[in-house]
Motif scaffolding. Structure first.
Motif, PDB file in Angstrom:
ATOM      1  N   PHE A 161       0.799  -1.228   0.000  1.00  0.00           N
ATOM      2  CA  PHE A 161       0.000   0.000   0.000  1.00  0.00           C
ATOM      3  C   PHE A 161       0.830   1.277   0.000  1.00  0.00           C
ATOM      4  O   PHE A 161       0.276   2.379  -0.061  1.00  0.00           O
ATOM      5  CB  PHE A 161      -0.975   0.020   1.185  1.00  0.00           C
ATOM      6  CG  PHE A 161      -0.358  -0.140   2.552  1.00  0.00           C
ATOM      7  CD1 PHE A 161       0.375   0.878   3.141  1.00  0.00           C
ATOM      8  CD2 PHE A 161      -0.548  -1.311   3.278  1.00  0.00           C
ATOM      9  CE1 PHE A 161       0.923   0.733   4.404  1.00  0.00           C
ATOM     10  CE2 PHE A 161       0.003  -1.471   4.549  1.00  0.00           C
ATOM     11  CZ  PHE A 161       0.744  -0.436   5.115  1.00  0.00           C
ATOM     12  N   ALA A 162       2.150   1.180   0.031  1.00  0.00           N
ATOM     13  CA  ALA A 162       2.992   2.376   0.155  1.00  0.00           C
ATOM     14  C   ALA A 162       2.792   3.352  -0.998  1.00  0.00           C
ATOM     15  O   ALA A 162       2.847   4.576  -0.811  1.00  0.00           O
ATOM     16  CB  ALA A 162       4.462   1.973   0.255  1.00  0.00           C
ATOM     17  N   ALA A 163       2.563   2.845  -2.206  1.00  0.00           N
ATOM     18  CA  ALA A 163       2.411   3.732  -3.368  1.00  0.00           C
ATOM     19  C   ALA A 163       1.049   4.413  -3.412  1.00  0.00           C
ATOM     20  O   ALA A 163       0.870   5.377  -4.154  1.00  0.00           O
ATOM     21  CB  ALA A 163       2.624   2.938  -4.658  1.00  0.00           C
ATOM     22  N   ASP A 164       0.079   3.931  -2.610  1.00  0.00           N
ATOM     23  CA  ASP A 164      -1.272   4.488  -2.655  1.00  0.00           C
ATOM     24  C   ASP A 164      -1.397   5.803  -1.888  1.00  0.00           C
ATOM     25  O   ASP A 164      -2.303   6.588  -2.146  1.00  0.00           O
ATOM     26  CB  ASP A 164      -2.282   3.487  -2.072  1.00  0.00           C
ATOM     27  CG  ASP A 164      -2.371   2.218  -2.900  1.00  0.00           C
ATOM     28  OD1 ASP A 164      -2.125   2.294  -4.111  1.00  0.00           O
ATOM     29  OD2 ASP A 164      -2.682   1.157  -2.330  1.00  0.00           O
ATOM     30  N   GLY A 165      -0.533   6.010  -0.891  1.00  0.00           N
ATOM     31  CA  GLY A 165      -0.644   7.212  -0.075  1.00  0.00           C
ATOM     32  C   GLY A 165      -1.723   7.136   0.981  1.00  0.00           C
ATOM     33  O   GLY A 165      -1.943   8.098   1.721  1.00  0.00           O
ATOM     34  N   GLN A 166      -2.395   6.007   1.091  1.00  0.00           N
ATOM     35  CA  GLN A 166      -3.408   5.798   2.121  1.00  0.00           C
ATOM     36  C   GLN A 166      -3.583   4.301   2.348  1.00  0.00           C
ATOM     37  O   GLN A 166      -3.288   3.490   1.475  1.00  0.00           O
ATOM     38  CB  GLN A 166      -4.733   6.446   1.742  1.00  0.00           C
ATOM     39  CG  GLN A 166      -5.296   5.981   0.413  1.00  0.00           C
ATOM     40  CD  GLN A 166      -6.516   6.779   0.000  1.00  0.00           C
ATOM     41  OE1 GLN A 166      -6.916   7.730   0.670  1.00  0.00           O
ATOM     42  NE2 GLN A 166      -7.117   6.407  -1.125  1.00  0.00           N
ATOM     43  N   ALA A 167      -4.077   3.969   3.523  1.00  0.00           N
ATOM     44  CA  ALA A 167      -4.258   2.557   3.859  1.00  0.00           C
ATOM     45  C   ALA A 167      -5.221   2.439   5.020  1.00  0.00           C
ATOM     46  O   ALA A 167      -5.556   3.430   5.687  1.00  0.00           O
ATOM     47  CB  ALA A 167      -2.921   1.912   4.218  1.00  0.00           C
ATOM     48  N   GLU A 168      -5.679   1.230   5.266  1.00  0.00           N
ATOM     49  CA  GLU A 168      -6.489   0.927   6.445  1.00  0.00           C
ATOM     50  C   GLU A 168      -5.684  -0.095   7.236  1.00  0.00           C
ATOM     51  O   GLU A 168      -5.560  -1.251   6.840  1.00  0.00           O
ATOM     52  CB  GLU A 168      -7.861   0.393   6.018  1.00  0.00           C
ATOM     53  CG  GLU A 168      -8.895   0.416   7.131  1.00  0.00           C
ATOM     54  CD  GLU A 168      -8.610  -0.647   8.181  1.00  0.00           C
ATOM     55  OE1 GLU A 168      -8.043  -0.290   9.242  1.00  0.00           O
ATOM     56  OE2 GLU A 168      -8.936  -1.807   7.924  1.00  0.00           O
ATOM     57  N   LEU A 169      -5.119   0.334   8.371  1.00  0.00           N
ATOM     58  CA  LEU A 169      -4.070  -0.433   9.026  1.00  0.00           C
ATOM     59  C   LEU A 169      -4.552  -1.641   9.824  1.00  0.00           C
ATOM     60  O   LEU A 169      -3.730  -2.467  10.217  1.00  0.00           O
ATOM     61  CB  LEU A 169      -3.251   0.487   9.938  1.00  0.00           C
ATOM     62  CG  LEU A 169      -2.398   1.541   9.239  1.00  0.00           C
ATOM     63  CD1 LEU A 169      -1.601   2.346  10.269  1.00  0.00           C
ATOM     64  CD2 LEU A 169      -1.457   0.901   8.219  1.00  0.00           C
ATOM     65  N   VAL A 170      -5.849  -1.767  10.062  1.00  0.00           N
ATOM     66  CA  VAL A 170      -6.315  -2.972  10.750  1.00  0.00           C
ATOM     67  C   VAL A 170      -6.366  -4.136   9.765  1.00  0.00           C
ATOM     68  O   VAL A 170      -5.689  -5.143   9.938  1.00  0.00           O
ATOM     69  CB  VAL A 170      -7.681  -2.747  11.429  1.00  0.00           C
ATOM     70  CG1 VAL A 170      -8.206  -4.061  12.017  1.00  0.00           C
ATOM     71  CG2 VAL A 170      -7.561  -1.706  12.539  1.00  0.00           C
ATOM     72  N   THR A 171      -7.153  -4.004   8.705  1.00  0.00           N
ATOM     73  CA  THR A 171      -7.310  -5.127   7.779  1.00  0.00           C
ATOM     74  C   THR A 171      -6.105  -5.320   6.877  1.00  0.00           C
ATOM     75  O   THR A 171      -5.808  -6.441   6.464  1.00  0.00           O
ATOM     76  CB  THR A 171      -8.568  -4.940   6.910  1.00  0.00           C
ATOM     77  OG1 THR A 171      -8.502  -3.664   6.256  1.00  0.00           O
ATOM     78  CG2 THR A 171      -9.817  -5.010   7.753  1.00  0.00           C
ATOM     79  N   GLN A 172      -5.379  -4.248   6.545  1.00  0.00           N
ATOM     80  CA  GLN A 172      -4.245  -4.381   5.635  1.00  0.00           C
ATOM     81  C   GLN A 172      -2.918  -4.644   6.342  1.00  0.00           C
ATOM     82  O   GLN A 172      -1.936  -4.993   5.683  1.00  0.00           O
ATOM     83  CB  GLN A 172      -4.110  -3.115   4.778  1.00  0.00           C
ATOM     84  CG  GLN A 172      -5.215  -2.921   3.762  1.00  0.00           C
ATOM     85  CD  GLN A 172      -4.991  -1.673   2.918  1.00  0.00           C
ATOM     86  OE1 GLN A 172      -5.440  -0.586   3.262  1.00  0.00           O
ATOM     87  NE2 GLN A 172      -4.284  -1.831   1.812  1.00  0.00           N
ATOM     88  N   PHE A 173      -2.908  -4.509   7.656  1.00  0.00           N
ATOM     89  CA  PHE A 173      -1.623  -4.628   8.355  1.00  0.00           C
ATOM     90  C   PHE A 173      -1.751  -5.448   9.640  1.00  0.00           C
ATOM     91  O   PHE A 173      -1.231  -6.556   9.732  1.00  0.00           O
ATOM     92  CB  PHE A 173      -1.083  -3.221   8.650  1.00  0.00           C
ATOM     93  CG  PHE A 173       0.321  -3.195   9.168  1.00  0.00           C
ATOM     94  CD1 PHE A 173       1.370  -3.655   8.393  1.00  0.00           C
ATOM     95  CD2 PHE A 173       0.606  -2.682  10.430  1.00  0.00           C
ATOM     96  CE1 PHE A 173       2.682  -3.624   8.868  1.00  0.00           C
ATOM     97  CE2 PHE A 173       1.899  -2.644  10.917  1.00  0.00           C
ATOM     98  CZ  PHE A 173       2.939  -3.114  10.129  1.00  0.00           C
ATOM     99  N   ALA A 174      -2.478  -4.927  10.625  1.00  0.00           N
ATOM    100  CA  ALA A 174      -2.517  -5.563  11.946  1.00  0.00           C
ATOM    101  C   ALA A 174      -3.166  -6.941  11.917  1.00  0.00           C
ATOM    102  O   ALA A 174      -2.766  -7.834  12.669  1.00  0.00           O
ATOM    103  CB  ALA A 174      -3.242  -4.660  12.950  1.00  0.00           C
ATOM    104  N   GLN A 175      -4.169  -7.145  11.066  1.00  0.00           N
ATOM    105  CA  GLN A 175      -4.808  -8.460  10.988  1.00  0.00           C
ATOM    106  C   GLN A 175      -3.982  -9.462  10.185  1.00  0.00           C
ATOM    107  O   GLN A 175      -4.193 -10.661  10.307  1.00  0.00           O
ATOM    108  CB  GLN A 175      -6.202  -8.344  10.349  1.00  0.00           C
ATOM    109  CG  GLN A 175      -7.276  -7.856  11.287  1.00  0.00           C
ATOM    110  CD  GLN A 175      -8.646  -7.878  10.647  1.00  0.00           C
ATOM    111  OE1 GLN A 175      -8.788  -8.156   9.455  1.00  0.00           O
ATOM    112  NE2 GLN A 175      -9.661  -7.577  11.420  1.00  0.00           N
TER     113      GLN A 175
END
Length: 481
Positions: A161-175
């Motif tokens: 997601f680094a190139a998007d400039g935005q993310a949702e950190l629960v579903t894309q990272f912490a989970q």
């Protein structure tokens, strides 16, 4: 290790006695408070403080279906219960409500507290046999090696997601991260990770897919144990099979289930809460940036203030006894309000005083059943958050803190989503030699039921798109779950 806990917020309230029922009148007259339903789930800590003010360190409560129990809120009293298994057993088979036939077979409380052939349900010599096996097997892992795995997988997730400039950190990272690391530790192929994350999420939520998700995970673990008998490796499954305690295959499977689900759920919540605190509390982030606090310090502070498990199920009195002046009858159930115990004024008279370096919180339990995976959870959380902040130092919350959503149950209160924004980064391809290798090459089984888990995929995000409309779309999807 704290067991996972299905989300009971959507459970059918018809399991509770109707208002005119004599049982309802008998229990309501006792002044018991329900640890379920909208009022409790909206703000568990407020309910805890109301109970503490009215009843003190031990309060009468009702679980789903108006099953009676005692909520222990005092820090010292919780430790007393944890450290005296001779008085307060982990074996639910002695529960008086269960023995007297007052617990419906479809009660959502049963999957959380039911007896299983694992160290969590055992006491005495049997507990020592099983606990030694899990402790000694977990102790064989190289902690630096685990951190290397965490760092590699963290960068892989950030790259997505680094190139998007935005993310949702629960579903894309912490989970995602804890389960990826845990599947490696257990000796499973990396390809299993995403599907098991989905299944574990449904299981803990207690959704209509929970049963199929549980069956899928158990099927995968049984296949894993069968394979490790003929092809062992440097992993937890192989070490448990070969341990001198001579665990049965069913015992091995149940301990792998306990590690996989409990560690994933609690570590996911710990990562999400740590990230939220860093992103929303300027003093917290300034302390990190200025070197007054390290990431491990930050993780411990979160474990004090927002433990992954709010209420730990459960213990049962082995005899008539007293606790904080309360008369507890043999077979009575006690649940441990560790989130309330962590803010007990007897040990924290000033909640604004930082708890840097202090590991005496109750987040990982205590006594003979203290979580054996606590150091692994810490390693995953502080390594991952540190790597994320290094890669994306300008990261910030993309919505107001008041817009964040929470999912609550009797046992837990978890952040649902953590939308963030940052300057888009170019992502360089990772050479194959730097990618983590699978511990096995077998693909995920295709025979698992298709309905075993719902999708945890995040909605598409587009750099430069309208920030508010993106979040509203995410919010609508989360609320429909």
């Amino acid at each position: 290790m704290t067991p996972p806990s299905p989300d009971l917020s959507d459970h059918d309230s018809t399991l509770a006695p109707p208002p005119g029922c004599p049982a309802h009148a008998r229990r309501a007259a006792g002044g018991s408070t329900r640890l379920y339903g909208p009022e409790y789930e909206a703000d568990p800590m407020r309910v805890f403080e109301q109970l503490r003010a009215k009843h003190g360190a031990v309060a009468p409560v009702l679980l789903t279906g108006d099953l009676p129990g005692w909520l222990v809120l005092g820090y010292r009293e919780i430790l007393e219960v944890l450290r005296t298994p001779g008085r307060f057993s982990h074996d639910s088979r002695i529960w008086n409500e269960l023995k007297q036939g007052r617990v419906p077979q479809d009660s959502p409380v049963l999957p959380v507290i039911a007896w299983r052939p694992d160290c969590l349900s055992a006491d005495g010599e049997e507990h020592r046999r099983l606990r030694d096996a899990i402790n000694e097997s977990m102790g064989r892992f190289d902690r630096r090696g685990i951190r290397r795995y965490v760092t590699r997988f963290t960068h892989q997730l950030i790259d997505a997601f680094a190139a998007d400039g935005q993310a949702e950190l629960v579903t894309q990272f912490a989970q995602q991260l804890p389960m990826i690391v845990l599947t490696q530790m257990l000796g499973m192929p990396e390809e299993y990770g995403p599907r098991i994350v989905e299944a574990a999420t449904e299981l803990v939520k207690g959704s209509e897919k929970a049963v199929a998700s549980h069956q899928y995970i158990m099927e995968v673990l049984r296949e894993l144990v069968a394979r490790k008998h003929t092809a062992p490796g440097p992993d937890l499954a192989s070490w448990l099979i070969d341990h001198p305690a001579k665990l049965s295959d069913e015992e091995v499977v149940n301990h792998l289930w306990l590690v996989l689900i409990a560690a994933n759920e609690n570590t996911t919540s710990l990562m999400a809460s740590t990230l939220r605190m860093v992103l929303t509390d300027q003093r917290f982030r300034a302390s990190l940036t200025g070197g007054h606090m390290t990431l491990p310090d930050a993780v411990e502070q979160v474990l004090w203030d927002e433990p992954p498990t709010t209420v730990v199920p459960a213990r049962w009195a082995t005899c008539d006894t007293k606790l904080a002046g309360r008369s507890i009858q043999a077979g009575d159930m006690l649940v441990l309000g560790v989130a309330g115990g962590n803010v007990d004024s007897a040990v924290r008279p000033d909640l604004n005083t930082p708890m840097h370096g202090n590991r005496s919180h109750l987040a990982f339990g205590g006594g003979p059943h203290e979580c054996p995976g606590r150091d692994v959870a810490r390693a995953i959380a502080d390594t991952a958050v540190d790597a994320l902040l290094m890669r994306l130092p300008d990261i910030q919350l993309s919505v107001l803190e008041s817009e964040l959503l929470w999912r609550s149950s009797t046992w837990t209160r978890h952040l649902v989503a953590l939308p963030v924004q940052f300057a888009p980064r170019r992502v360089d391809p990772v050479p194959a030699a730097r990618r983590p290798r699978d511990t096995a090459a077998r693909p995920a089984p295709q025979s698992a039921p298709a309905e075993a888990a719902g999708s945890t995929q995040s909605p598409p995000v587009h750099a430069g798109g309208p920030r508010r409309s993106w979040w509203q779309s995410v919010k609508r999807r989360l609320l429909r779950r």
